[in-house]
Design a protein around this motif. Structure first.
Motif, short mmCIF file in Angstrom:
data_model
loop_
_atom_site.label_atom_id
_atom_site.label_comp_id
_atom_site.label_asym_id
_atom_site.label_seq_id
_atom_site.Cartn_x
_atom_site.Cartn_y
_atom_site.Cartn_z
N ALA A 89 31.68 8.26 -60.60
CA ALA A 89 32.22 6.91 -60.45
C ALA A 89 33.06 6.52 -61.65
CB ALA A 89 31.08 5.90 -60.27
N PHE A 90 32.64 6.94 -62.83
CA PHE A 90 33.34 6.52 -64.05
C PHE A 90 34.49 7.44 -64.44
CE2 PHE A 90 29.37 4.09 -65.28
CZ PHE A 90 29.97 2.86 -65.13
N ILE B 204 25.31 2.61 -50.43
CA ILE B 204 24.68 3.32 -51.55
C ILE B 204 24.58 4.80 -51.24
CG2 ILE B 204 22.60 3.50 -52.98
CD1 ILE B 204 24.16 0.88 -53.22
N GLN C 264 27.93 -2.85 -49.96
CA GLN C 264 28.23 -1.66 -50.76
C GLN C 264 27.32 -0.53 -50.27
OE1 GLN C 264 30.44 -0.73 -53.20
NE2 GLN C 264 29.45 1.26 -52.97
N ILE D 247 24.73 2.27 -60.32
CA ILE D 247 25.73 2.66 -59.33
C ILE D 247 26.31 1.42 -58.65
CG2 ILE D 247 26.08 3.82 -57.10
CD1 ILE D 247 24.09 5.96 -58.13
N ARG E 193 26.51 11.00 -59.53
CA ARG E 193 27.31 9.97 -58.89
C ARG E 193 27.83 8.97 -59.92
NH1 ARG E 193 26.41 6.04 -54.18
NH2 ARG E 193 28.60 5.71 -53.72
N ARG F 157 37.26 11.49 -55.77
CA ARG F 157 35.96 11.15 -55.19
C ARG F 157 35.97 11.41 -53.68
NH1 ARG F 157 36.52 6.41 -58.35
NH2 ARG F 157 36.38 4.99 -56.59
N TYR G 214 31.40 3.53 -49.62
CA TYR G 214 30.64 4.51 -50.41
C TYR G 214 31.45 4.99 -51.61
CZ TYR G 214 28.24 8.89 -51.56
OH TYR G 214 27.60 9.91 -52.21
N LEU G 215 32.76 5.17 -51.40
CA LEU G 215 33.64 5.65 -52.47
C LEU G 215 34.03 4.54 -53.44
CD1 LEU G 215 36.06 7.87 -50.35
CD2 LEU G 215 34.22 8.66 -51.85
N GLY G 216 33.70 3.31 -53.09
CA GLY G 216 34.03 2.19 -53.97
C GLY G 216 35.48 1.75 -53.88
N GLN H 203 31.91 10.89 -71.64
CA GLN H 203 31.44 9.76 -70.85
C GLN H 203 29.99 9.50 -71.22
OE1 GLN H 203 32.73 7.53 -68.56
NE2 GLN H 203 30.68 6.66 -68.71
N PHE I 42 30.27 -0.06 -58.96
CA PHE I 42 31.17 -0.22 -57.83
C PHE I 42 31.50 -1.66 -57.50
CE2 PHE I 42 29.80 4.15 -56.33
CZ PHE I 42 31.04 4.72 -56.56
N THR I 43 30.61 -2.58 -57.85
CA THR I 43 30.84 -3.95 -57.39
C THR I 43 31.22 -4.93 -58.49
OG1 THR I 43 28.50 -4.52 -57.55
CG2 THR I 43 29.24 -3.66 -55.45
#
Lengths: 192, 192
Positions: A146-147, A73, A71, B143, A142, A154, A177-179, B71, B147-148
């Motif tokens: 992400a959420f 970061i 992943q 983070i 970030r 993104r 990076y963008l998930g 959020q 993502f994971t």
DNA sequence: GTAGTGGCTTGAACTAGATTAAGAAATTGA
DNA sequence: TCAATTTCTTAATCTAGTTCAAGCCACTAC
């Protein structure tokens, strides 16, 4: 005083006003290093935790989980600091890996050296306080992104933030990076 | 020296060794406040940006986007700092809101007071540097998790991290913190 | 009483994004 | 030069999580 260190001294002088003596001591703690594309930013064979200042080029820091998937970061381009805060703080072995995406020049500041510096010249606390404070804002943003944003949003934000990055970073790392998966990034890119 | 400030002084003494004079000055900058459940942590009518130390109770900080959806960024229980770093740094109007989830006692440190403090007693730079550094680790972990990990994993991690939180925080805020809808959180909870 | 109101759940239909598998394009390398 | 490896794309299928709509429960207010 290597030409390397001019850039970082410029930043430091903006935030604190070190004496020549203090500057010299600071620079003496830095370990300048040239990295070829693909090389790792750790000192070979030495188990030590570093802050890394990118003078030129581009690095990426990624986390490898138990399943062996990476992943990404963060990316760090010229003028940025990067490094493994987790192990800096917790004394645990590093869970992150930092690699050069292009030929790069970096300055390593090993953890113990940083502690020496702050012990001897507490004035530098301010520099790192500001650095962490700014970094925290970036991280908070970030998390929100992400959420709340879709993968497509993104990606477009990423393009704005790092305009030239897409050209010399393999897309799979950008996807990470963008998930999202590289496949889905492909789909997004085709749309436009 | 209010009884309020004992807790925070304890933390400060662990990281730096302030003189009685420094301690007293620091405490004089703090604005103690009691909040009822649901109340906001800002000084009414005053446009100022604060750090907030939670002495007792529980606060949450959330971000409201253009579409008007909230959020939740973080929960802060006794002993934690919270606040709006973004506006602290950028001078922009705050994009976050901080509210009490339960009756709480807090200490506000307005931005300008913090600057006064650091100006007068640079020794406190160290305290905030360490605070931000630790906070950064937490943010980095969040983070990675975002993502994971799956929603279910994030929920279980949340339960471990905040064991008693579920009892007195409305589930919809927990769902928001986890980045999922309340409906889906319901579904996850049913499973167990 | 019963008419709200807000928090929580349930289920059906839907969608953003993952997975799998295959092929195209670009790099590397002897 | 041609094979080999890696990167990127395309398309079919699948799934984690959303959206919408309804109902339930507890609590407050008239």
């Amino acid at each position: 005083m290597t030409p390397h260190s001019n850039q970082i001294l410029f930043h430091i002088r903006k935030n604190i006003s070190p004496t020549p003596e203090e500057e010299q001591f600071f620079v003496s703690l830095l370990n300048p290093l040239k990295l070829r594309q693909g090389e790792f930013a750790e000192i070979a064979g030495e188990v030590t935790y570093n802050f890394i200042h990118v003078t030129s080029g581009c690095l990426m820091t990624y986390y490898t989980n138990k399943q062996g998937t990476d992943q990404v970061i963060q990316f760090a381009t010229a003028g940025w600091w990067t490094g493994d805060l987790h192990s800096l703080t917790s004394q645990q072995p590093s869970i992150y890996t930092t690699r050069a995406l292009a030929d790069s020049e970096i300055l390593q500041l090993p953890k113990v050296r940083m502690e020496e510096l702050l012990e001897r010249y507490p004035k530098f606390e301010r520099y790192f306080r500001i650095m962490f404070q700014n970094s925290l804002v970036t991280h908070q943003n970030r998390i929100i992104e992400a959420f709340t944003a879709t993968a497509e949003e993104r990606y477009h934000n990423f393009q704005k933030k790092y305009p030239q990055m897409e050209q010399y970073v393999p897309l799979k790392y950008i996807a990470s990076y963008l998930g999202i998966t590289p496949e889905f990034l492909s789909k997004i890119r085709r749309k436009k």
